[in-house]
Structures are given as structure tokens and as C-alpha cells.
Design a protein around this motif. Sequence first.
Motif, short mmCIF file in Angstrom:
data_model
loop_
_atom_site.label_atom_id
_atom_site.label_comp_id
_atom_site.label_asym_id
_atom_site.label_seq_id
_atom_site.Cartn_x
_atom_site.Cartn_y
_atom_site.Cartn_z
N SER A 154 19.87 6.85 -15.40
CA SER A 154 19.99 7.94 -16.36
C SER A 154 18.74 8.05 -17.25
O SER A 154 18.55 9.06 -17.92
N LEU A 155 17.89 7.01 -17.24
CA LEU A 155 16.62 7.12 -17.98
C LEU A 155 15.68 8.10 -17.28
O LEU A 155 14.80 8.68 -17.89
N LEU A 156 15.84 8.19 -15.95
CA LEU A 156 14.91 9.02 -15.18
C LEU A 156 15.29 10.49 -15.30
O LEU A 156 16.45 10.85 -15.29
N MET A 157 14.26 11.33 -15.39
CA MET A 157 14.51 12.75 -15.61
C MET A 157 15.00 13.42 -14.34
O MET A 157 14.62 13.07 -13.23
N ALA A 158 15.86 14.42 -14.52
CA ALA A 158 16.34 15.21 -13.39
C ALA A 158 15.25 16.18 -12.94
O ALA A 158 14.39 16.57 -13.73
N ASP A 159 15.30 16.57 -11.66
CA ASP A 159 14.28 17.48 -11.10
C ASP A 159 14.14 18.76 -11.94
O ASP A 159 13.04 19.24 -12.18
N ASP A 160 15.29 19.29 -12.37
CA ASP A 160 15.25 20.55 -13.13
C ASP A 160 14.49 20.38 -14.45
O ASP A 160 13.75 21.28 -14.87
N ASP A 161 14.70 19.21 -15.10
CA ASP A 161 14.01 18.99 -16.37
C ASP A 161 12.51 18.83 -16.16
O ASP A 161 11.71 19.30 -16.97
N VAL A 162 12.14 18.18 -15.06
CA VAL A 162 10.72 18.06 -14.74
C VAL A 162 10.14 19.44 -14.46
O VAL A 162 9.09 19.82 -15.00
N GLY A 163 10.87 20.22 -13.66
CA GLY A 163 10.40 21.57 -13.32
C GLY A 163 10.23 22.43 -14.57
O GLY A 163 9.26 23.19 -14.68
N ALA A 164 11.15 22.29 -15.52
CA ALA A 164 11.07 23.10 -16.74
C ALA A 164 9.80 22.80 -17.53
O ALA A 164 9.31 23.64 -18.28
N ILE A 165 9.27 21.60 -17.36
CA ILE A 165 8.02 21.25 -18.06
C ILE A 165 6.80 21.68 -17.25
O ILE A 165 5.88 22.32 -17.77
N VAL A 166 6.78 21.35 -15.95
CA VAL A 166 5.52 21.53 -15.20
C VAL A 166 5.35 22.94 -14.64
O VAL A 166 4.22 23.44 -14.57
N ILE A 167 6.43 23.62 -14.25
CA ILE A 167 6.28 24.93 -13.59
C ILE A 167 5.63 25.97 -14.53
O ILE A 167 4.66 26.62 -14.14
N PRO A 168 6.10 26.09 -15.79
CA PRO A 168 5.45 27.07 -16.67
C PRO A 168 3.98 26.75 -16.94
O PRO A 168 3.20 27.61 -17.35
N ARG A 169 3.59 25.50 -16.71
CA ARG A 169 2.20 25.09 -16.97
C ARG A 169 1.36 25.11 -15.71
O ARG A 169 0.22 24.65 -15.71
#
Lengths: 100, 400
Positions: B168-183
Amino acid sequence: MEYGTEIDTGRLIVTLSGILTFDDHEKFRSVVTVIADSDVDTVVVDLAALTMIDSAGIGMLLLANDRAGKQGKNLRLRGMSGHVAKVVEMSKLEQLIPID
Amino acid sequence: MSGHGIPCSGAETKTAGADERSRILIVDDLQSSRTLIGSVLSAAGFLRLDYAADGIEAIDRLYADPPDMVILDIVMPRMDGFEVCRKVREELRLDIPILIQTGVQEAEYRVMAFDAGASDIVSKPVNAGELVSRVRLHLERRRLMDSLQRYRRRMEEELLAARAMQQSLLMADDDVGAIVIPRGATMQTYHKTSNVLGGDLWQVFPVDEHRFGIFMIDLSGHGVSAAINAFRVHMLAGGMMTLRADPAGWLEALNLSLFQILPVEHFATAFYGVVEPRQGRLDYAAAGSPPPILLRDGGGWEALDGGGLILGCSQSARYPVRRAEIGSGDRLFVYSDALYENFDDPDRTFDTAELAERVELAVTDRALPFSDALLNALFGTSDCQLRDDLTWMLVEVNAP
């Protein structure tokens, strides 16, 4: 991992061979004991016959260095090659333990 | 735990109670044998005795309410002792001790008894002292096994709970995507622990509207201690958010904290990079991390410098910031050492070039997902059992 020890002109030479990993904790404890019990100023850990090392193995070298240092002994490493040389280089171990 | 199995010792009455409460089923077709065994055990203090006159009766009793131990005759009408043994082990799936009593001395016959599932054999006619000693021995062994199994089950449950917490410490794919995709990037991550708990951790942080930080750390060793240290790093990272634009500051702060909390033989290797896709830029610092690989859009690769003093060993460690160009279509691959080191088969350890070639093939594999293609290329299977924790992050820049 296998180890051997000899006294050479007042220095303790510890030769490690094979693969040094997490599984060698018990055995390495004897290496640390040999170093602690020796009546020398300088301990040379020869790694020429060591073929691989993992992070726990690096930790064991740090532990041996720490124990030797606390007794006023100088511990040095020598002879790394192949995988061991790469790991030692990558982790900049020479900033923590002198390398001949 | 003292006193058991030593008949006639002074402490007997106090310490042997647990065994004497054990329920023992005595199976023999001869009434006289049953009575003899029963009276020997009663005299030794065993009071919860039950009897069966043949194999069928014994099996009925065992189905209805399994005892703690069985004393079993071999030659009986309807169903013999071998068959009872087999049924207890294979059908009832009970691992209670079975003590066979037999007058036959041939070794082969005894081997048959053990093959059928007997725990031990006593000779007939029964010697009272030997019988009581063996009964006590097996009940004691059984009790120790039970308590070991309970202990083991509890440890397994706790490790699984800890593993779930760690996952549960590791981020979910969607949360990673929400950070990197807009950038202007996409990211794939992979994490697999070696023995339930591991010491690898990765994280992704937004830095500002154009940049994001990627962090990967490998705590030395594995198992519980490495996992606890990974938890500590996760907490420490949470308090270091003001440093997330500064790879050197990030690693130096983490190094100082780990220097204070880690014992001398523990350390960590780490990579921290700030990616700015629209500028095509990567600023990074490393502490003994395996060399990250930059895969170029048009083909080809280069290894970044992962060298740097391992974390947690020196207060004065410094981590220079290094810069690399990372253009549209380029990929950055950051990974833990379990990906290329093979301690079971040192000849299967890959150097950076061999690894980079396989990563390059895997990213262009059209048939398989990247993770399967890479694991296949390195280990010959995508379902490998690893001796160390394996983690990687693959960042692809797609900003115009």
C-alpha cells in the motif's frame, strides 16, 4: 563464501573466496572474530578470489571495518575484480574503507 | 517444558499433566491385550483411554472424534493395522502419532509399517516401561510440533499483513499517470519482493507544473529488517517534500537521516531524478545505484552514471547533480540490482550492455507487455522466483 587467514610481516591477511551474500552471515561472524582477536595493527582483506558480492556482503565488509576501527586497527581491501570490483566502484566503498 | 518423558522423576506429578490429559485410542482385537495396555497407561497416569477391537471400529472412532494418539495392533480381523495407518494419513489427513505394536521382528515388516504412516513401533509382548516412555515421547513431540505450527501460522499471517501494508506504500498506476501524463511522459513500474517482505521502494512526486521527481531506493539485505527500513524511508521522504526539486539535496538529507538510524552494516543505494519532458532534461543524483539506462528514440542506448557513496554510511557524503538530455520518444529505465545479478548462476549475471540490449528488445516487443518481455529475455520466464527484491521504473517522454 570460504575464508582463510595468515599473518604476513605483522599484518593479518584475510582471504575471502566464492560468493559473499546474505546467507554467509554466520560464517562471516567468525571472520570478524578472527580480526578482533588478532594482535596486529593492519588487516588486509583480500578479495581476489571473491567472484560475487551482494548488498548484505558489502554490509559485512562495513561491519568488519567498523569493528577493526574501534580496536584501532586499520582494515584495507585489495584484489577486487569482475562483479565485486563493479559493486565496490559503484558504491564508492573506497570513501569508507581504504583500498590498496 | 522440563520433566516430560522422565518417568519416576520427582517433578512428575506437577509437570507431566499436559500429557496425561491426552486422549489415547488403543486398538487390538484381543481383549487381554487391550486390558494390559490400558492398565499400563492408567498406572502411568493416563486416564483418558478409549478402545477399539478392530480396524473398522478404530476408523469409526477416529472419524467421530480424533484422539491425540493411537496405539495400534497390526493383525486384526476386518481391517488390519497397515490399512488403518494409511486411512488415518491419506483419508483423515491426521498427523497424530501412531504407535504400532507387533510381535513380528522382520525389518521388512517394520518398514511396511513406517511406509503406511506409523510414527514408531514397540514390540509385543509389551514392556510397560518402554511403552510409557514412547507414548510420552510422541505426545511431547506432537505438542511441540503443534506449538511450532501455531507459531509458524501466526508469523505467516503477520508477514502477509505486513506485506499488504508495504504494497500500500506503492503508488497505483492511476496516481502515477496523474502526475506524469500532464507533464509530458508516461511511466510503467514493476515491483516484486523476494521473500514476502522487501527493502525496495519507489515513488513519484510532482515538482512543479512541468517537472516530476522519480525516486528509487534499495535497502541492503532483505526480509523484515529491510522492509522496516523501507517504511522508515517512506516516512522520511514524506518530510522532505521541500527538497523534491533538488536531487543532491534530496539524497544528502536522506543520507544524514539514514546515517543516524541504520546500524553500521546496513545502507541503501538510491536514485533521484527530476524529469522535465518539455525541456528534454533529466537532472539526477545517485548513491551506488545500478547505472540507469537511457534508450534513444531512434535506437541505441547510453548508461547514466549511478555511482555515488551508498546512503547511511558517512555524514559528509555529497551527491553531485548530473544532467542528461531526454527527448521525445526517449525512455529512462531505472532498476534494482536483482534484475541483472544472478547469485545462483553467476554466469547468468548480465553486464550493463547485455541488460540494455534486452531492455531495448523488450520495449519494442509488440507481442508481449514490457514486463513479460523483459523477464522472459533475462530469466527465460515471466514467472521467476527471485532471491532479491526486483523493482524498475520505465519513463517514456512524449512531450512535443
